[in-house]
Design a protein around this motif. Sequence first.
Motif, mmCIF file in Angstrom:
data_model
loop_
_atom_site.group_PDB
_atom_site.id
_atom_site.type_symbol
_atom_site.label_atom_id
_atom_site.label_comp_id
_atom_site.label_asym_id
_atom_site.label_seq_id
_atom_site.Cartn_x
_atom_site.Cartn_y
_atom_site.Cartn_z
ATOM 1 N N ARG A 180 0.834 -1.204 0.000
ATOM 2 C CA ARG A 180 0.000 0.000 0.000
ATOM 3 C C ARG A 180 0.870 1.255 0.000
ATOM 4 N NH1 ARG A 180 -3.968 -1.997 -1.708
ATOM 5 N NH2 ARG A 180 -3.427 -0.250 -3.062
ATOM 6 N N SER B 124 0.897 4.161 -2.903
ATOM 7 C CA SER B 124 0.248 5.370 -2.399
ATOM 8 C C SER B 124 0.466 6.574 -3.306
ATOM 9 C CB SER B 124 0.752 5.676 -0.979
ATOM 10 O OG SER B 124 2.150 5.919 -0.987
ATOM 11 N N TYR C 192 -4.985 4.909 1.914
ATOM 12 C CA TYR C 192 -5.706 4.108 0.920
ATOM 13 C C TYR C 192 -7.207 4.375 0.990
ATOM 14 C CZ TYR C 192 -7.311 0.023 -1.705
ATOM 15 O OH TYR C 192 -7.915 -0.803 -2.612
#
Length: 524
Positions: free
Chosen positions: A144, A148, A489
């Motif tokens: 993640r 990003s 997220y």
Amino acid sequence: MDDIKWGFLFFLSFRPFHVEPTNIVSVNDDTQRVTDEASAMNKRIHYYSRLTSPADRALIAPDHVLPAPDEIYVYSPLGTAFKVDSCTDGYGKNSSLVTIFMIWNTMMGTSILSIPWGIKQAGFTSGVILILLMGILTLYCCYRVVKSRQMIPLTDTSNWEFPDVCKYYFGSFGQWSSLLFSMVSLVGAMVVYWVLMSNFLFNTGKFIYNFVHDINVTDIVPGTNGSNKVICPSAASGDPPQNRSVMFSSGNRTGFELFEEWWDKSQTVPFYLIVVLLPLLNLKSPSFFAKFNVLGTVSVVYLVFLVTVKAARLGIHIEFNWFTENEFFVPEFRILFPQLTGVLTLAFFIHNCVITLLQNNRNQENNVRDLSIAYFLVGLTYLYVGVIIFNFLDNFPSDDIMSFVARIFLLFQMMTVYPLLGYLARVQLLRQFFGNAYPSLVHVLVLNVAIVGAGVAMARFYPNIGGIIRYSGATCGLAFVFVYPSLIYMISLHRAGQLTWPALIIHIFIILLGLANLIAQFLL
């Protein structure tokens, strides 16, 4: 990170293309490669970059004012600078194999020495399961982090680091909180290094003294397995081995007692390190120590070799006791398992420098694959070392040759890495408060004395590296591993109108896991 644990890169938001020649690492000795014009332009671009946020492209220098390609340099995660070799696509030229081993070497550090202790605290079966689960969870959160930047629309984020992303979403709070948690992880790693260096220096000095004075060593703690000496913890107390011994000498008893008085693991040895390391911390550039980075890989490889040889000689003794307790074997499950999850948070921590490491990958489309392979190798190493031998250095007496060599390797490696960690702490903290990484010798000395004092105090009063790692790991991991990647997220999906209930529930659950991990460290 542990041990590092190695690149806490908040300071890379101030990203120069020019560095002083003394900071440049190269295969040749030519240091006159930066012109005065490039230096002046660099200072102007520095000034303009401080006037706006990274998301504002209004004051970005146009291409025609940049120096020639042969005068462009970029910073490495260790604070040194490397020449850009005609890279037109914006990425480095490392192969996938180099990238994988770079991440593997950076992620593993002092944590590898605490994994066996963590498995003992958590229980054998639950320890193995937790290593697998934490590896998968931290890998997803790291994924993640890597993605990003791509979720920020209408902005060129190709040169951003994760702290830049945090500042984009959370403003000044994201900037200062990321600095705080980076400092927690960095100073925590430096404290662990000081405790370990004290331990290694003490045992090394004791080995040399015994060898020179022909002193025989007889262990207080019971030894096992015949001629293969092993120091075992007390079955009644459950405490880890302390590597204590009784020494018999035919020489002058007064000399031996004097050595014991002045060479004590917690009373004196931690202070001796100050004489060597405090002056090194005050150097402006740590480029000399960056050249010893290869020792990290050599040390880990030797530790794996040591574990393999010792396990082959001693044998692997496993007995599963699912419902009954056995004082000679680690139980399958223990309520103290959060102590292992705290250690593992730092053991798998690379989230605030993974973007920089992957930017040097030649094939950017393989980033996720290479990151996954690196995590797999790290997890496999932790399982191998942790399952086979508990606390494998302190399990062997001080006169064990292979353990002596391992301590020498680790001591020298840590003494070269420690100034680099101090340099990163200095750059992050002083640049934020004073706008300069080296405002004066007094400022730097005060900061370094505070960091060294924390290490000496821990080595003196709380030399438990497992405890230090789990507290610092759970604290910095709460932000960089669990909270920020999940929040960013969810916010990006919400702004794009793509946030679903399953995604919301899963990522809120990840945040709650990180919070529970931190709270549990102070309850168990």
